[in-house]
Design a protein around this motif. Structure first.
Motif, PDB file in Angstrom:
ATOM      1  N   ILE A  59       5.491 -10.803 -11.065  1.00  0.00           N
ATOM      2  CA  ILE A  59       6.952 -10.755 -11.040  1.00  0.00           C
ATOM      3  C   ILE A  59       7.438 -10.374  -9.655  1.00  0.00           C
ATOM      4  CG2 ILE A  59       9.012  -9.657 -12.039  1.00  0.00           C
ATOM      5  CD1 ILE A  59       7.314  -9.093 -14.534  1.00  0.00           C
ATOM      6  N   LEU A  60       8.497 -11.039  -9.218  1.00  0.00           N
ATOM      7  CA  LEU A  60       9.137 -10.744  -7.936  1.00  0.00           C
ATOM      8  C   LEU A  60      10.610 -10.455  -8.189  1.00  0.00           C
ATOM      9  CD1 LEU A  60       9.176 -10.712  -4.798  1.00  0.00           C
ATOM     10  CD2 LEU A  60       9.589 -13.182  -4.891  1.00  0.00           C
ATOM     11  N   GLU A  61      11.079  -9.331  -7.654  1.00  0.00           N
ATOM     12  CA  GLU A  61      12.478  -8.931  -7.840  1.00  0.00           C
ATOM     13  C   GLU A  61      13.188  -8.805  -6.501  1.00  0.00           C
ATOM     14  OE1 GLU A  61      15.207  -5.317  -9.736  1.00  0.00           O
ATOM     15  OE2 GLU A  61      13.050  -5.033  -9.485  1.00  0.00           O
ATOM     16  N   ILE A  73       6.378  -7.036  -7.640  1.00  0.00           N
ATOM     17  CA  ILE A  73       6.836  -6.789  -6.271  1.00  0.00           C
ATOM     18  C   ILE A  73       8.354  -6.750  -6.274  1.00  0.00           C
ATOM     19  CG2 ILE A  73       7.006  -7.736  -3.937  1.00  0.00           C
ATOM     20  CD1 ILE A  73       4.231  -8.847  -4.243  1.00  0.00           C
ATOM     21  N   SER A  74       8.907  -5.694  -5.702  1.00  0.00           N
ATOM     22  CA  SER A  74      10.356  -5.536  -5.683  1.00  0.00           C
ATOM     23  C   SER A  74      10.823  -5.209  -4.272  1.00  0.00           C
ATOM     24  CB  SER A  74      10.773  -4.417  -6.646  1.00  0.00           C
ATOM     25  OG  SER A  74      12.142  -4.509  -6.957  1.00  0.00           O
ATOM     26  N   THR A  75      11.822  -5.949  -3.801  1.00  0.00           N
ATOM     27  CA  THR A  75      12.293  -5.786  -2.432  1.00  0.00           C
ATOM     28  C   THR A  75      13.657  -5.117  -2.377  1.00  0.00           C
ATOM     29  OG1 THR A  75      13.527  -7.869  -2.245  1.00  0.00           O
ATOM     30  CG2 THR A  75      11.143  -7.971  -1.895  1.00  0.00           C
ATOM     31  N   ASP A  76      13.944  -4.501  -1.247  1.00  0.00           N
ATOM     32  CA  ASP A  76      15.289  -3.995  -0.976  1.00  0.00           C
ATOM     33  C   ASP A  76      15.437  -3.825   0.531  1.00  0.00           C
ATOM     34  OD1 ASP A  76      17.451  -2.485  -3.112  1.00  0.00           O
ATOM     35  OD2 ASP A  76      17.795  -2.217  -0.971  1.00  0.00           O
ATOM     36  N   ALA A  85      17.135   3.348  -0.574  1.00  0.00           N
ATOM     37  CA  ALA A  85      17.077   2.910  -1.970  1.00  0.00           C
ATOM     38  C   ALA A  85      15.634   2.862  -2.445  1.00  0.00           C
ATOM     39  CB  ALA A  85      17.730   1.534  -2.115  1.00  0.00           C
ATOM     40  N   LEU A  86      14.735   2.374  -1.607  1.00  0.00           N
ATOM     41  CA  LEU A  86      13.329   2.302  -1.977  1.00  0.00           C
ATOM     42  C   LEU A  86      12.731   3.690  -2.199  1.00  0.00           C
ATOM     43  CD1 LEU A  86      12.099  -0.547   0.375  1.00  0.00           C
ATOM     44  CD2 LEU A  86      12.391  -0.668  -2.101  1.00  0.00           C
ATOM     45  N   ARG A 142       1.836   2.500 -11.993  1.00  0.00           N
ATOM     46  CA  ARG A 142       2.364   2.536 -10.618  1.00  0.00           C
ATOM     47  C   ARG A 142       1.520   1.693  -9.662  1.00  0.00           C
ATOM     48  NH1 ARG A 142       2.798   8.128 -11.368  1.00  0.00           N
ATOM     49  NH2 ARG A 142       1.296   8.540  -9.702  1.00  0.00           N
ATOM     50  N   LYS A 143       0.241   1.535  -9.978  1.00  0.00           N
ATOM     51  CA  LYS A 143      -0.631   0.736  -9.115  1.00  0.00           C
ATOM     52  C   LYS A 143      -0.214  -0.732  -9.079  1.00  0.00           C
ATOM     53  CE  LYS A 143      -4.785   3.593  -9.743  1.00  0.00           C
ATOM     54  NZ  LYS A 143      -6.165   3.618 -10.303  1.00  0.00           N
ATOM     55  N   ARG A 144       0.535  -1.171 -10.080  1.00  0.00           N
ATOM     56  CA  ARG A 144       0.952  -2.571 -10.153  1.00  0.00           C
ATOM     57  C   ARG A 144       2.301  -2.821  -9.464  1.00  0.00           C
ATOM     58  NH1 ARG A 144      -0.135  -3.621 -16.617  1.00  0.00           N
ATOM     59  NH2 ARG A 144      -1.870  -2.149 -16.823  1.00  0.00           N
ATOM     60  N   LEU A 145       2.967  -1.751  -9.051  1.00  0.00           N
ATOM     61  CA  LEU A 145       4.298  -1.864  -8.457  1.00  0.00           C
ATOM     62  C   LEU A 145       4.221  -1.738  -6.937  1.00  0.00           C
ATOM     63  CD1 LEU A 145       7.409  -1.946  -8.678  1.00  0.00           C
ATOM     64  CD2 LEU A 145       7.350   0.549  -8.959  1.00  0.00           C
ATOM     65  N   PHE A 146       4.809  -2.717  -6.249  1.00  0.00           N
ATOM     66  CA  PHE A 146       4.868  -2.707  -4.796  1.00  0.00           C
ATOM     67  C   PHE A 146       6.327  -2.821  -4.372  1.00  0.00           C
ATOM     68  CE2 PHE A 146       0.652  -4.026  -5.885  1.00  0.00           C
ATOM     69  CZ  PHE A 146      -0.163  -3.430  -4.930  1.00  0.00           C
TER      70      PHE A 146
END
Length: 293
Positions: free
Chosen positions: A126-128, A150-153, A158-159, A175-179
């Protein structure tokens, strides 16, 4: 100080108790049925670790510190500061999220987007775009099992908040799956994803200029508007989908109540299937595009 909110006693006593509560509120220049009164109740429920039924039916004793805290909260509310920024948290999708003025306050209608994302997320990449507080990403990981998220800002602050929320709510394994990636939209992202999701800045500039003061003066502008027609981020996501979305992938987007037709017209150029979903209030709110052409 004894604060009486309501009572189950006989009517004559109930009126007397109700009068005392109204007098307390009147002394603070607020109406009993106002937003500020509701904020007091929410604060008391949290501080006293009690539910609303107790608040409404029993006597609540406030010490000096609690009374001073209520008065401070009210002074900030009267200045237009949102209650979530005063308390530093917002309840969203069954969890308390840390928030401050570097992130947009999560909205109730976004929970429906999360519900649909959770249904689709297992074993997916997933990409956000635009994580903000991390409410979508963290909720998705909490209640489903994506392979990668993967989530960008563009905002590093905010990050930082999103990272705090991930540590607060998620297990170490999740948490290991979240970048969390600090970049402008998807500019540093490569690879193919099964789902692209976003609640982008979709308020057009004219609507933004007429927003309530509590929103316009306190929440980050960059999270609310594209400074144009409200559709810029949808055009960008559509353009980048050819580079980043797997051919069998889906795009899940939140949008404004009056934007459905415009977004459908945009995405119909590249996707065969467009699903429109209303929010809990009956407003058009979510678009899901799939089956790329």
């Amino acid at each position: 100080m004894l604060l009486y909110l309501q009572s189950r006693k006989k009517n004559s006593e109930k009126r007397k108790v109700d009068l005392r509560f109204r007098e307390f509120l009147k002394s603070l220049n607020i109406k009993p049925d106002s937003h500020n009164a509701k904020c007091i109740i929410e604060y008391l429920c949290d501080q006293k670790n009690i539910d609303r039924s107790f608040i409404f039916n029993e006597e609540i004793e406030l010490n000096k510190k609690e009374t001073e805290k209520i008065i401070l909260i009210l002074s900030k509310l009267k200045d237009g500061k949102p209650f979530s920024y005063i308390t530093g948290k917002r309840f969203f999708f069954n969890n308390d999220f840390i928030v401050d003025e570097n992130v947009m306050i999560p909205r109730y209608e976004t929970e429906q987007l999360v519900e649909r994302l959770v249904e689709e997320a297992d074993n997916k990449k997933i990409l956000e775009l635009g994580t903000g507080s991390g409410c979508i990403a963290v909720s998705c990981l909490k209640y489903s099992n994506p392979e990668l998220y993967i989530s960008t800002d563009i905002s590093s602050k905010a990050l930082d908040i999103a990272q705090e929320n991930s540590k607060k709510i998620l297990s170490k394994e999740k948490r290991k799956r979240l970048f969390l990636i600090n970049c402008d939209r998807f500019e540093s992202i490569k690879g193919f994803f099964d789902i692209i999701v976003s609640n982008p800045p979709y308020i057009d500039i004219d609507q933004y200029n007429n927003l309530d003061k509590s929103v316009k003066d306190h929440e980050p502008k960059i999270s609310l508007t594209d400074d144009f027609d409200g559709l810029s981020y949808y055009r960008y996501i559509l353009k980048k989908s050819s580079e980043l979305l797997d051919e069998k992938g889906k795009i899940i987007l939140e949008h404004g109540y009056d934007q459905k037709e415009n977004i459908i017209n945009l995405f119909s150029e590249q996707f065969r299937k467009i699903e429109a979903i209303k929010d809990y209030s009956g407003h058009d709110r979510i678009i899901i595009a799939s089956e790329s052409i």
